[in-house]
Motif scaffolding. Structure first.
Motif, PDB file in Angstrom:
ATOM      1  N   ALA A 138      -1.330   9.962   3.209  1.00 41.33           N
ATOM      2  CA  ALA A 138      -1.037   8.738   2.470  1.00 41.33           C
ATOM      3  C   ALA A 138      -1.568   7.503   3.181  1.00 41.33           C
ATOM      4  O   ALA A 138      -2.079   6.575   2.555  1.00 41.33           O
ATOM      5  N   ILE A 139      -1.467   7.509   4.518  1.00 44.86           N
ATOM      6  CA  ILE A 139      -1.894   6.319   5.260  1.00 44.86           C
ATOM      7  C   ILE A 139      -3.369   6.377   5.640  1.00 44.86           C
ATOM      8  O   ILE A 139      -3.937   5.359   6.061  1.00 44.86           O
ATOM      9  N   GLY A 140      -4.008   7.555   5.472  1.00 45.16           N
ATOM     10  CA  GLY A 140      -5.410   7.697   5.868  1.00 45.16           C
ATOM     11  C   GLY A 140      -6.345   6.668   5.252  1.00 45.16           C
ATOM     12  O   GLY A 140      -7.042   5.946   5.967  1.00 45.16           O
ATOM     13  N   PRO A 141      -6.399   6.561   3.909  1.00 46.88           N
ATOM     14  CA  PRO A 141      -7.306   5.581   3.290  1.00 46.88           C
ATOM     15  C   PRO A 141      -6.987   4.142   3.667  1.00 46.88           C
ATOM     16  O   PRO A 141      -7.897   3.331   3.886  1.00 46.88           O
ATOM     17  N   THR A 142      -5.688   3.808   3.753  1.00 47.35           N
ATOM     18  CA  THR A 142      -5.303   2.439   4.120  1.00 47.35           C
ATOM     19  C   THR A 142      -5.663   2.155   5.575  1.00 47.35           C
ATOM     20  O   THR A 142      -6.131   1.055   5.909  1.00 47.35           O
ATOM     21  N   LEU A 143      -5.442   3.122   6.444  1.00 46.30           N
ATOM     22  CA  LEU A 143      -5.792   2.959   7.854  1.00 46.30           C
ATOM     23  C   LEU A 143      -7.291   2.724   8.009  1.00 46.30           C
ATOM     24  O   LEU A 143      -7.718   1.844   8.768  1.00 46.30           O
ATOM     25  N   SER A 144      -8.103   3.495   7.280  1.00 45.59           N
ATOM     26  CA  SER A 144      -9.557   3.309   7.332  1.00 45.59           C
ATOM     27  C   SER A 144      -9.941   1.918   6.835  1.00 45.59           C
ATOM     28  O   SER A 144     -10.796   1.251   7.426  1.00 45.59           O
ATOM     29  N   GLY A 145      -9.313   1.491   5.742  1.00 44.58           N
ATOM     30  CA  GLY A 145      -9.593   0.157   5.220  1.00 44.58           C
ATOM     31  C   GLY A 145      -9.228  -0.930   6.197  1.00 44.58           C
ATOM     32  O   GLY A 145      -9.959  -1.917   6.358  1.00 44.58           O
ATOM     33  N   ASP A 165      -8.523  -3.998   1.245  1.00 43.37           N
ATOM     34  CA  ASP A 165      -7.879  -4.255  -0.046  1.00 43.37           C
ATOM     35  C   ASP A 165      -7.895  -3.013  -0.939  1.00 43.37           C
ATOM     36  O   ASP A 165      -6.918  -2.728  -1.648  1.00 43.37           O
ATOM     37  N   SER A 166      -8.994  -2.265  -0.913  1.00 41.21           N
ATOM     38  CA  SER A 166      -9.039  -1.043  -1.720  1.00 41.21           C
ATOM     39  C   SER A 166      -8.080   0.002  -1.160  1.00 41.21           C
ATOM     40  O   SER A 166      -7.452   0.754  -1.909  1.00 41.21           O
ATOM     41  N   GLY A 167      -7.932   0.038   0.176  1.00 37.44           N
ATOM     42  CA  GLY A 167      -6.979   0.964   0.790  1.00 37.44           C
ATOM     43  C   GLY A 167      -5.548   0.624   0.434  1.00 37.44           C
ATOM     44  O   GLY A 167      -4.731   1.512   0.181  1.00 37.44           O
ATOM     45  N   ILE A 168      -5.234  -0.675   0.396  1.00 40.23           N
ATOM     46  CA  ILE A 168      -3.886  -1.105   0.023  1.00 40.23           C
ATOM     47  C   ILE A 168      -3.606  -0.758  -1.439  1.00 40.23           C
ATOM     48  O   ILE A 168      -2.492  -0.362  -1.802  1.00 40.23           O
ATOM     49  N   THR A 169      -4.615  -0.882  -2.283  1.00 40.44           N
ATOM     50  CA  THR A 169      -4.456  -0.518  -3.696  1.00 40.44           C
ATOM     51  C   THR A 169      -4.068   0.949  -3.845  1.00 40.44           C
ATOM     52  O   THR A 169      -3.227   1.313  -4.679  1.00 40.44           O
ATOM     53  N   LEU A 170      -4.661   1.816  -3.012  1.00 40.53           N
ATOM     54  CA  LEU A 170      -4.341   3.240  -3.051  1.00 40.53           C
ATOM     55  C   LEU A 170      -3.020   3.566  -2.353  1.00 40.53           C
ATOM     56  O   LEU A 170      -2.350   4.544  -2.707  1.00 40.53           O
ATOM     57  N   MET A 171      -2.646   2.740  -1.389  1.00 38.27           N
ATOM     58  CA  MET A 171      -1.485   3.053  -0.556  1.00 38.27           C
ATOM     59  C   MET A 171      -0.207   3.188  -1.373  1.00 38.27           C
ATOM     60  O   MET A 171       0.590   4.105  -1.159  1.00 38.27           O
ATOM     61  N   TRP A 172      -0.018   2.283  -2.345  1.00 39.53           N
ATOM     62  CA  TRP A 172       1.227   2.305  -3.094  1.00 39.53           C
ATOM     63  C   TRP A 172       1.374   3.581  -3.912  1.00 39.53           C
ATOM     64  O   TRP A 172       2.466   4.128  -4.046  1.00 39.53           O
ATOM     65  N   GLY A 173       0.274   4.085  -4.437  1.00 33.71           N
ATOM     66  CA  GLY A 173       0.330   5.340  -5.165  1.00 33.71           C
ATOM     67  C   GLY A 173       0.687   6.500  -4.252  1.00 33.71           C
ATOM     68  O   GLY A 173       1.491   7.370  -4.610  1.00 33.71           O
ATOM     69  N   PRO A 228      -7.323  -6.837 -13.523  1.00 36.88           N
ATOM     70  CA  PRO A 228      -6.552  -7.254 -12.336  1.00 36.88           C
ATOM     71  C   PRO A 228      -6.233  -6.063 -11.435  1.00 36.88           C
ATOM     72  O   PRO A 228      -5.831  -4.994 -11.917  1.00 36.88           O
ATOM     73  N   THR A 229      -6.384  -6.254 -10.136  1.00 38.20           N
ATOM     74  CA  THR A 229      -6.143  -5.149  -9.202  1.00 38.20           C
ATOM     75  C   THR A 229      -4.678  -4.725  -9.190  1.00 38.20           C
ATOM     76  O   THR A 229      -4.372  -3.561  -8.914  1.00 38.20           O
ATOM     77  N   VAL A 230      -3.772  -5.647  -9.511  1.00 38.13           N
ATOM     78  CA  VAL A 230      -2.359  -5.275  -9.543  1.00 38.13           C
ATOM     79  C   VAL A 230      -2.110  -4.270 -10.672  1.00 38.13           C
ATOM     80  O   VAL A 230      -1.290  -3.353 -10.531  1.00 38.13           O
ATOM     81  N   VAL A 231      -2.824  -4.401 -11.780  1.00 39.27           N
ATOM     82  CA  VAL A 231      -2.714  -3.452 -12.886  1.00 39.27           C
ATOM     83  C   VAL A 231      -3.233  -2.090 -12.438  1.00 39.27           C
ATOM     84  O   VAL A 231      -2.613  -1.053 -12.714  1.00 39.27           O
ATOM     85  N   ILE A 232      -4.368  -2.095 -11.740  1.00 41.21           N
ATOM     86  CA  ILE A 232      -4.947  -0.846 -11.244  1.00 41.21           C
ATOM     87  C   ILE A 232      -3.983  -0.158 -10.289  1.00 41.21           C
ATOM     88  O   ILE A 232      -3.779   1.057 -10.342  1.00 41.21           O
ATOM     89  N   SER A 233      -3.343  -0.942  -9.409  1.00 41.53           N
ATOM     90  CA  SER A 233      -2.415  -0.394  -8.427  1.00 41.53           C
ATOM     91  C   SER A 233      -1.175   0.199  -9.097  1.00 41.53           C
ATOM     92  O   SER A 233      -0.720   1.292  -8.740  1.00 41.53           O
ATOM     93  N   VAL A 234      -0.623  -0.513 -10.090  1.00 42.88           N
ATOM     94  CA  VAL A 234       0.558  -0.017 -10.802  1.00 42.88           C
ATOM     95  C   VAL A 234       0.230   1.277 -11.554  1.00 42.88           C
ATOM     96  O   VAL A 234       0.998   2.244 -11.528  1.00 42.88           O
ATOM     97  N   LEU A 235      -0.923   1.301 -12.225  1.00 40.61           N
ATOM     98  CA  LEU A 235      -1.330   2.498 -12.950  1.00 40.61           C
ATOM     99  C   LEU A 235      -1.557   3.672 -11.998  1.00 40.61           C
ATOM    100  O   LEU A 235      -1.208   4.814 -12.311  1.00 40.61           O
ATOM    101  N   TYR A 236      -2.117   3.385 -10.843  1.00 38.03           N
ATOM    102  CA  TYR A 236      -2.365   4.431  -9.856  1.00 38.03           C
ATOM    103  C   TYR A 236      -1.040   5.002  -9.344  1.00 38.03           C
ATOM    104  O   TYR A 236      -0.891   6.225  -9.190  1.00 38.03           O
ATOM    105  N   ALA A 237      -0.067   4.119  -9.093  1.00 32.75           N
ATOM    106  CA  ALA A 237       1.257   4.574  -8.659  1.00 32.75           C
ATOM    107  C   ALA A 237       1.909   5.432  -9.748  1.00 32.75           C
ATOM    108  O   ALA A 237       2.559   6.452  -9.454  1.00 32.75           O
ATOM    109  N   LEU A 238       1.734   5.044 -11.006  1.00 35.52           N
ATOM    110  CA  LEU A 238       2.284   5.804 -12.130  1.00 35.52           C
ATOM    111  C   LEU A 238       1.661   7.198 -12.179  1.00 35.52           C
ATOM    112  O   LEU A 238       2.356   8.204 -12.366  1.00 35.52           O
ATOM    113  N   ARG A 239       0.335   7.259 -12.011  1.00 37.86           N
ATOM    114  CA  ARG A 239      -0.352   8.548 -12.023  1.00 37.86           C
ATOM    115  C   ARG A 239       0.161   9.449 -10.893  1.00 37.86           C
ATOM    116  O   ARG A 239       0.414  10.638 -11.098  1.00 37.86           O
TER     117      ARG A 239
END
Length: 492
Positions: free
Chosen positions: A153-160, A315-323, A369-380
């Motif tokens: 879970a933290i791998g992509p965010t850590l890299s970012g 920023d892209s790592g943080i977007t994935l982190m919440w999911g 909006p990236t917040v929409v992408i992040s919410v949808l990713y968390a939902l998925r």
């Protein structure tokens, strides 16, 4: 057997989890780094994704072999060898010269690392069962789940975070360079390798088992050719006979021979007879579809966010982190719900959430909006969490106890192999769409602004195609649930 009382089981577990953390980080750390690697090595998306596809494939192929190795080689020696392999693999990738003609060395490092992870990770749970009494296993498994679950879970965010800017940790400077993403996994596995000779013990009894080398060669060649054909689609197109059609066809034929041989062997390398039981097969196929739906977005999204939207790696790592974190939170919830409502209802709901969360992705554009992408990713990812454990439990519960190890090996092998194939397939599709819709280079000179706009639209078309494919996987998975037996506890 249980290890001797003089052995400190918790210190052994500490070494195993330390190594597992490094291996888990290696599995997911490249997600947000792919755009950076594309620029550094001057390669396209399909080529860059080879670092992920070959890792997943080799990891999957090692799972059935790891069971043989664990019973044939003493625990201590096997793990030290695996740790050294991981060190070599990480070092090969980390020190590869940033040149296009040296990309093969970077991928070779990933393959070596995958061999090590394919030995270490499947054995962790087996060793816990052998080391700890039933009353203690819950705590040990919980610690294992924390490390193995949170590290990816933290791998992509850590890299970012590493690629965002220079950082100093305990006097060590990590520059915002792609090589730095390997430093932390490298240090972790060095620590595990140093501790292993002193703290690891031979937990399992060894046996003189015979390895069926023919099966090993057939599986490696079959899966390897099959994947190689898919990775060539982006550069050669689907109609290329020598580099696409021939390897895919040859791979399928070798895998057919492999399957035939497994049915003839009294002790198969990979027991595919477990698929004769539909109560095992249907949940397993649904699980593969969920995994493919997950990777269809997870592996494409960081590149879309960075190359199309212009986000930083952090920023892209943080977007994935919440999911990823939401998936970790929902996994134990899925376990509770499984015993209350049953696998069928839970998977209907999970695949429904996954489908609803994926539909908007096919309409993403350059201004979503990236917040929409992040919410949808968390939902998925919540939908993924609701089906992953229940489907695995239902599949394993359908088999007799003596077939549990065979079912686990078959299930995990197919998951890893299908993951590698879907990543190769979708990246090839994306690259093909981009190549076919990119304007001629003459427009770049005559009208640079129009050229840039069309290139951006071509990229967007490619990613939307990948997201649509993920939606199709989710919908097919939803349909498969109709054919499942409703079982709350996975009774046989």
């Amino acid at each position: 057997m249980n290890i001797k009382p003089s052995y400190n089981r918790w210190l052994i577990l500490l070494v195993l989890m330390t190594a597992a953390m490094s291996g888990a980080l290696m599995q997911t750390s490249l997600g947000t780094a792919l755009p950076t690697l594309m620029k550094a090595f001057s390669i396209d998306l399909s080529t860059a994704q080879q670092a992920t596809t070959w890792f997943l494939l080799v990891n999957g192929m090692m799972i059935p072999l790891s069971a043989y190795l664990a019973n044939r080689i003493p625990t201590k020696i096997l793990h030290i060898v695996a740790y050294v392999l991981l060190l070599v693999g990480v070092a090969l990738s980390m020190f590869t010269p940033a040149q296009k003609d040296m990309w093969w060395l970077f991928v070779a490092g990933r393959i070596v690392a995958a061999m090590a992870v394919g030995i270490m990770m499947p054995m962790l749970q087996v060793l816990i069962i052998n080391m700890f009494k039933p009353a203690e296993r819950g705590a040990a498994m919980g610690m294992m789940g924390l490390v193995v679950g949170m590290s990816p879970a933290i791998g992509p965010t850590l890299s970012g975070w590493i690629l965002d800017k220079d950082h100093t940790i305990l006097g060590l400077t990590l520059s915002n360079d792609w090589r730095s993403i390997f430093v932390i996994p490298f240090i972790i596995i060095v620590i595990a390798t140093v501790l292993a000779p002193f703290l690891l013990k031979n937990v399992m009894e060894t046996q003189k088992l015979k390895l069926d080398y023919s099966s090993l060669i057939l599986s490696v060649a079959g899966f390897g050719l099959f994947l190689w054909g898919f990775t060539n689609v982006a550069s050669q197109g689907w109609g290329d006979f020598g580099q696409v059609i021939v390897p895919i066809t040859a791979g399928v034929m070798l895998l057919a021979v492999f399957a035939w041989r497994q049915l003839k062997l009294p002790v198969p390398f990979l027991d595919i007879r477990v698929f004769a039981k539909k109560e095992f097969t249907i949940p397993t196929v649904a699980l593969l579809l969920a995994t493919m739906a997950m990777y269809g977005v997870e592996m494409m999204l960081p590149t879309y966010l960075q190359n199309v939207r212009g986000l930083s790696a952090l920023d892209s790592g943080i977007t994935l982190m919440w999911g990823a974190l939401f998936m970790g939170f929902m996994s134990p919830v899925a376990g509770i719900l499984y015993n209350k409502v049953g696998v069928k209802l839970l998977c209907f709901f999970g695949f429904g959430v996954l489908t609803l969360g994926t539909v908007p992705y096919i309409f993403l554009n350059t201004t979503t909006p990236t917040v929409v992408i992040s919410v949808l990713y968390a939902l998925r990812m919540a939908g993924i969490a609701l089906v992953m454990m229940p489907l695995t439990t239902a599949a394993m519960g359908a088999l007799p106890d003596e077939k549990g190890a065979d079912g686990t090996a078959a299930n995990n092998t197919l998951r890893q192999v299908s993951s590698s194939v879907v990543v190769a397939l979708l990246t090839s599709i994306v690259q093909n769409v981009i190549n076919n819709n990119t304007p001629s280079s003459s427009l770049k000179t005559s009208d640079p602004l129009q050229y840039a706009g069309k290139v951006l639209n071509a990229s967007m078309d490619g990613f939307q195609t990948a997201f649509l494919s993920s939606l199709i996987f989710a919908v097919i998975g939803f349909v498969f649930v109709f054919f499942m037996k409703d079982d709350k506890k996975g009774e046989k």
